[in-house]
Design a protein around this motif. Structure first.
Motif, PDB file in Angstrom:
ATOM      1  N   TYR A 145      18.179   6.632  18.308  1.00  0.00           N
ATOM      2  CA  TYR A 145      19.102   7.504  19.019  1.00  0.00           C
ATOM      3  C   TYR A 145      18.373   8.349  20.058  1.00  0.00           C
ATOM      4  O   TYR A 145      17.240   8.783  19.845  1.00  0.00           O
ATOM      5  CB  TYR A 145      19.823   8.427  18.036  1.00  0.00           C
ATOM      6  N   SER A 146      19.037   8.605  21.175  1.00  0.00           N
ATOM      7  CA  SER A 146      18.464   9.448  22.224  1.00  0.00           C
ATOM      8  C   SER A 146      18.554  10.912  21.825  1.00  0.00           C
ATOM      9  O   SER A 146      19.304  11.285  20.916  1.00  0.00           O
ATOM     10  CB  SER A 146      19.219   9.239  23.536  1.00  0.00           C
ATOM     11  N   GLN A 149      22.070  12.205  22.030  1.00  0.00           N
ATOM     12  CA  GLN A 149      22.901  11.880  20.859  1.00  0.00           C
ATOM     13  C   GLN A 149      22.558  12.789  19.679  1.00  0.00           C
ATOM     14  O   GLN A 149      23.445  13.286  18.980  1.00  0.00           O
ATOM     15  CB  GLN A 149      22.708  10.416  20.477  1.00  0.00           C
ATOM     16  N   LEU A 150      21.262  12.991  19.446  1.00  0.00           N
ATOM     17  CA  LEU A 150      20.829  13.786  18.301  1.00  0.00           C
ATOM     18  C   LEU A 150      21.217  15.253  18.433  1.00  0.00           C
ATOM     19  O   LEU A 150      21.344  15.953  17.426  1.00  0.00           O
ATOM     20  CB  LEU A 150      19.312  13.670  18.127  1.00  0.00           C
TER      21      LEU A 150
END
Length: 484
Positions: A145-146, A149-150
């Protein structure tokens, strides 16, 4: 990962190899966790920096070199940046090799490794706010996840709920993490003063509590990554992140890390002898030792050497390698004996809880000058040290009637004194003048003609001492979870 080799990089000059695997009964290599002890300045940060560089080089380059710098100017800036990692006593290139994937100052073409997560002491520096980017930024945090996103509201809420649950149920803390109404991706706290939420955590939390919260946030984010297939695991590096925690919190964190090591592959580095022994102890009683390798990193003659007592040849095997006898004129054998002695002595220092000094001469001084206060009492397969003695007396004071207390304490001291190995060990070291005859023997340090010749008798006594130390450090100590 199974093998990491580093050379000419920052504090590490000679090639240093970290083995991250164990061999099962079928002679099959299996990835394992690695617990590594090293003193401050012993090379831990160089190891984590090497792994971070080979795993996130592209992102680190974006951070240190402006995107406005292009063409030949960018290539020159890139060379300067890479050369900043070079060992200061080397004009050669540095090289990092992870399972055959190589990265060097002249061939920096490794691809980003999405399977690596790193948490080091720089990320835990005291700050006024907990910024998520410092913990899960793209230059040290892998996963599928980028960062965008996190750091979404939904994920932050999920992580904080997980951390709050751990703080309450595992650490018995009254701290509650919240997400303040702020555009920044930060974490606030509530519960220090009831009803008050603050972003400026340094006003309410000391460094130890800050570190604990940051470590737990990092671990919670790591656990979001879905499992890898084909029995592969994510690789998580903790670089000396737990030293500021108090003993009670270290014990709980040790349990969390050992459980994490069942699902992920860990490289856990520490300069704290107590935490090293704590992990070994809890892993042993939880029957997870097969998932771990235990080793120490020492500097001897300026060279970094990995050492694990369970994997090294024993003293008898060492002597056998030199024809069954170590002669005073055999400089190679004397050198091997001296290095083996130093390693055994450093492992012995861990058991005594007096700390492991980088210089062997300092460790010898501490053993010899504190003989009256050190205990190494052997009882079957167990070792009892001065820490156990204090525990026994403390427990006795709580339950023993006053009129019997003095005689009971004397009986405990008598038992420890009668079985104490320290007087013999200390006296033997002093009689050998080990500092001159073994540790700085000319066959080991290229100081021919400047130091006394070691004799056959001194070799015999030294080997006897080494065998005694070897027997002691292979036993289990009862006080590992009580180290400070």
């Amino acid at each position: 990962m199974k093998k990491i080799t580093i050379s000419n990089f920052k504090g590490i000059k000679s090639p240093l190899q970290l083995d991250l695997y164990t061999v099962d009964n079928n002679n099959i290599e299996k990835e394992s966790n690695l617990l590594l002890y090293a003193e401050n300045g012993g090379g831990k940060t160089s190891i984590s920096e090497a792994i971070r560089l080979i795993s996130f080089a592209n992102f680190i380059e974006e951070e240190v070199i402006s995107p406005n710098i292009v063409g030949e100017e960018r290539e020159a800036a890139k060379r300067d940046w890479l050369n900043s990692y070079l060992h200061d006593q080397s004009n050669d290139v540095f090289e990092i090799d992870i399972d055959g994937n190589k990265f060097s100052s002249t061939s920096p073409d490794a691809m980003p490794n999405k399977n690596v997560f790193i948490l080091d002491r720089l990320q835990l520096r005291p700050t006024s706010k907990i910024k998520l980017e410092n913990l899960i930024g793209k230059n040290h945090f892998g996963g599928p996840y980028s960062y965008e996103q996190l750091s979404s509201s939904e994920i932050i809420d999920m992580v904080l709920s997980d951390v709050n649950d751990i703080l309450k149920n595992e650490f018995k803390e009254k701290i509650e993490l919240v997400r303040p109404e702020s555009e920044e991706k930060i974490v606030g706290i509530s519960g220090i003063i009831e009803g008050i939420i603050t972003e400026n955590i340094h006003e309410k939390l000391n460094e130890a509590h800050q570190n604990l919260i940051k470590i737990l946030i990092f671990i919670s984010y790591v656990k979001l990554a879905p499992k890898l297939g084909d029995e592969k695991k994510y690789f998580v590096v903790f670089d000396d992140v737990m030293s500021s925690l108090d003993l009670a919190n270290r014990i709980v964190l040790a349990r969390i890390l050992i459980n994490l090591g069942k699902e992920y592959q860990l490289l856990l580095m520490t300069h704290n002898v107590g935490f090293y022994n704590l992990i070994k102890h809890i892993s042993g009683i939880n029957h997870t030792n097969e998932n771990w390798r235990y080793t120490s990193l020492y500097q001897i003659d300026g060279t970094h050497i990995m050492y694990s007592i369970s994997e090294e040849e024993n003293v008898d095997e060492l002597v056998k390698k030199f024809g069954g006898r170590i002669l005073p004129t055999d400089e190679l054998a004397i050198n091997a004996m001296r290095k083996k002695f130093e390693k055994l002595l450093h492992e012995f220092g861990k058991i005594l809880t007096i700390g492991v000094q980088e210089e062997t001469s300092d460790l010898i001084d501490r053993i010899c000058n504190n003989e009256k206060w050190l205990y190494c009492y052997l009882d079957g397969d167990k070792i009892y040290t001065q820490t156990d003695l204090i525990k026994n007396i403390s427990s006795l004071v709580k339950v023993c009637p006053q009129k019997y207390l003095q005689s009971k304490i004397r009986a405990i001291f008598q038992k420890y004194n009668e079985g104490n190995q320290m007087p013999w060990i200390s006296t033997t070291i002093q009689h050998l003048h080990t500092y001159q005859k073994v540790v700085l023997h000319q066959g080991s340090h290229d100081q021919l003609g400047t130091l006394p010749i070691i004799s056959d008798k001194e070799i015999t006594i030294t080997l006897d001492l080494m065998k005694k130390l070897e027997q002691i450090i292979k036993r289990s100590s009862t006080n590992f979870p009580y180290f400070i």
